[in-house]
Design a protein around this motif. Structure first.
Motif, PDB file in Angstrom:
ATOM      1  N   VAL A  17       0.836  -1.195   0.000  1.00 47.19           N
ATOM      2  CA  VAL A  17       0.000   0.000   0.000  1.00 47.19           C
ATOM      3  C   VAL A  17       0.875   1.252   0.000  1.00 47.19           C
ATOM      4  N   SER A  18       1.905   1.261   0.825  1.00 50.71           N
ATOM      5  CA  SER A  18       2.799   2.424   0.873  1.00 50.71           C
ATOM      6  C   SER A  18       3.491   2.649  -0.459  1.00 50.71           C
ATOM      7  N   ARG A  19       3.926   1.572  -1.076  1.00 46.46           N
ATOM      8  CA  ARG A  19       4.614   1.695  -2.374  1.00 46.46           C
ATOM      9  C   ARG A  19       3.671   2.283  -3.423  1.00 46.46           C
ATOM     10  N   GLY A  20       2.418   1.848  -3.394  1.00 41.72           N
ATOM     11  CA  GLY A  20       1.459   2.390  -4.344  1.00 41.72           C
ATOM     12  C   GLY A  20       1.192   3.868  -4.129  1.00 41.72           C
ATOM     13  N   ILE A  21       1.086   4.280  -2.870  1.00 36.74           N
ATOM     14  CA  ILE A  21       0.866   5.698  -2.572  1.00 36.74           C
ATOM     15  C   ILE A  21       2.042   6.535  -3.060  1.00 36.74           C
ATOM     16  N   LEU A  22       3.271   6.066  -2.828  1.00 36.68           N
ATOM     17  CA  LEU A  22       4.441   6.804  -3.311  1.00 36.68           C
ATOM     18  C   LEU A  22       4.454   6.887  -4.831  1.00 36.68           C
ATOM     19  N   GLU A  23       4.062   5.800  -5.485  1.00 40.65           N
ATOM     20  CA  GLU A  23       4.016   5.807  -6.950  1.00 40.65           C
ATOM     21  C   GLU A  23       2.970   6.796  -7.459  1.00 40.65           C
ATOM     22  N   ALA A  24       1.823   6.861  -6.768  1.00 41.38           N
ATOM     23  CA  ALA A  24       0.780   7.806  -7.167  1.00 41.38           C
ATOM     24  C   ALA A  24       1.234   9.244  -7.008  1.00 41.38           C
ATOM     25  N   CYS A  25       2.170   9.485  -6.116  1.00 42.22           N
ATOM     26  CA  CYS A  25       2.738  10.819  -5.944  1.00 42.22           C
ATOM     27  C   CYS A  25       3.784  11.106  -7.017  1.00 42.22           C
ATOM     28  N   GLN A  26       4.630  10.148  -7.289  1.00 41.42           N
ATOM     29  CA  GLN A  26       5.727  10.364  -8.223  1.00 41.42           C
ATOM     30  C   GLN A  26       5.274  10.364  -9.677  1.00 41.42           C
ATOM     31  N   ALA A  45       7.284   3.028   5.519  1.00 39.54           N
ATOM     32  CA  ALA A  45       6.550   4.086   4.818  1.00 39.54           C
ATOM     33  C   ALA A  45       7.216   5.441   5.043  1.00 39.54           C
ATOM     34  N   VAL A  46       7.613   5.715   6.269  1.00 40.21           N
ATOM     35  CA  VAL A  46       8.268   6.993   6.574  1.00 40.21           C
ATOM     36  C   VAL A  46       9.592   7.109   5.821  1.00 40.21           C
ATOM     37  N   ASN A  47      10.345   6.032   5.767  1.00 37.23           N
ATOM     38  CA  ASN A  47      11.613   6.058   5.027  1.00 37.23           C
ATOM     39  C   ASN A  47      11.385   6.337   3.542  1.00 37.23           C
ATOM     40  N   LEU A  48      10.337   5.735   2.985  1.00 42.83           N
ATOM     41  CA  LEU A  48      10.015   5.987   1.579  1.00 42.83           C
ATOM     42  C   LEU A  48       9.626   7.443   1.372  1.00 42.83           C
ATOM     43  N   ALA A  49       8.797   7.963   2.271  1.00 39.43           N
ATOM     44  CA  ALA A  49       8.311   9.337   2.126  1.00 39.43           C
ATOM     45  C   ALA A  49       9.447  10.353   2.216  1.00 39.43           C
ATOM     46  N   SER A  50      10.490  10.022   2.958  1.00 38.87           N
ATOM     47  CA  SER A  50      11.601  10.964   3.113  1.00 38.87           C
ATOM     48  C   SER A  50      12.309  11.244   1.792  1.00 38.87           C
ATOM     49  N   ARG A  51      12.107  10.374   0.815  1.00 45.27           N
ATOM     50  CA  ARG A  51      12.722  10.558  -0.497  1.00 45.27           C
ATOM     51  C   ARG A  51      11.840  11.367  -1.447  1.00 45.27           C
ATOM     52  N   VAL A  52      10.642  11.696  -0.999  1.00 46.29           N
ATOM     53  CA  VAL A  52       9.675  12.364  -1.886  1.00 46.29           C
ATOM     54  C   VAL A  52       9.178  13.626  -1.180  1.00 46.29           C
ATOM     55  N   PRO A  53       9.939  14.729  -1.253  1.00 42.61           N
ATOM     56  CA  PRO A  53       9.586  15.928  -0.482  1.00 42.61           C
ATOM     57  C   PRO A  53       8.265  16.552  -0.868  1.00 42.61           C
TER      58      PRO A  53
END
Length: 231
Positions: A17-26, A45-53
């Motif tokens: 789910v987290s990976r999909g949310i990050l992809e929807a942002c990127q 999830a937090v670690n992933l989000a830190s790469r997407v300001p």
């Protein structure tokens, strides 16, 4: 100006789910997510989000079976966990199944949010589109989260000011214990569909997150529930 906050609920529910949310942002129009801090996948999830300001992260409270002072305490604990995980406060507060909007829960959540100057879903100037959802009555309705319908929502439901589109994109990995599975992947595909991005540009919509509301005064606006929600 019409501002659109596309918010992915259930961030941290599972890695998929987290990976999909990050992809929807990127790759798509999503710019905001709500983190479930009690889940084992929250730290990833937090670690992933830190790469997407460009992704704003709020708090997705889990308050099922809690009420009154017990719910207020649980909300405060989860806010503390969010700060521990991220090193900052959330951009906003909402909850799983909209539990925070129950009459016996809302006052405590609003008091907590007011102390920190945080907007709360349903109690801020942000209007909501909560019916971008692909399952009810035990049956899947993928057409309800398709690109054509989302473009129609953008054309008909956005007015001046801020609007939140509540969504639940993600990948249905083996860890996901939910009846809302393949519908998450359909939402993800739609949020990344070029037809949707083109509609956003054509309509002059500005994609933002809740950080744009830093000066907004949080105020109650009723306690009615909206749905449906993931199972």
């Amino acid at each position: 100006m019409r501002y659109l906050i596309v918010n992915g609920d259930d961030f941290g529910l599972t890695d998929g789910v987290s990976r999909g949310i990050l992809e929807a942002c990127q790759r798509g129009i999503l710019r905001s997510a709500s983190l479930m801090v009690l889940r084992p996948a929250a730290e990833t999830a937090v670690n992933l989000a830190s790469r997407v300001p460009q992704l704003g992260v709020g708090l997705h409270l889990e308050l099922d079976d809690r009420s009154g002072p017990d719910a207020a305490t649980a909300a405060e604990v989860q806010l503390g966990l969010f700060a521990d995980l991220t090193g900052t406060l959330p951009t906003h507060i909402d909850s799983h199944h909209d539990r925070h909007r129950e009459p016996d829960v809302l006052p405590g959540v609003l008091a907590l949010a007011a102390r920190h100057g945080l907007p709360v879903r349903g109690s801020s100037p942000v209007r909501r589109i909560s019916d971008f959802y692909g399952r009810w009555g035990g049956e899947a309705h993928p057409e309800h989260v398709g690109a054509e319908r989302l473009v129609g929502l953008l054309e008909s439901r956005l007015t001046e000011g801020f609007t939140e589109l509540i969504c639940h994109p993600g990948y249905a990995d083996g860890s996901l214990r939910s009846g809302y599975r393949l519908e998450r992947e359909a939402e993800l595909e739609t949020l990344c569909d070029p037809r949707v991005g083109n509609a956003v540009a054509r309509l002059g919509i500005r994609l933002v997150d809740f950080r744009e509301l830093a000066s907004t005064v949080v105020r109650p606006s009723g306690t009615e529930r909206e749905g449906p929600w993931p199972e």
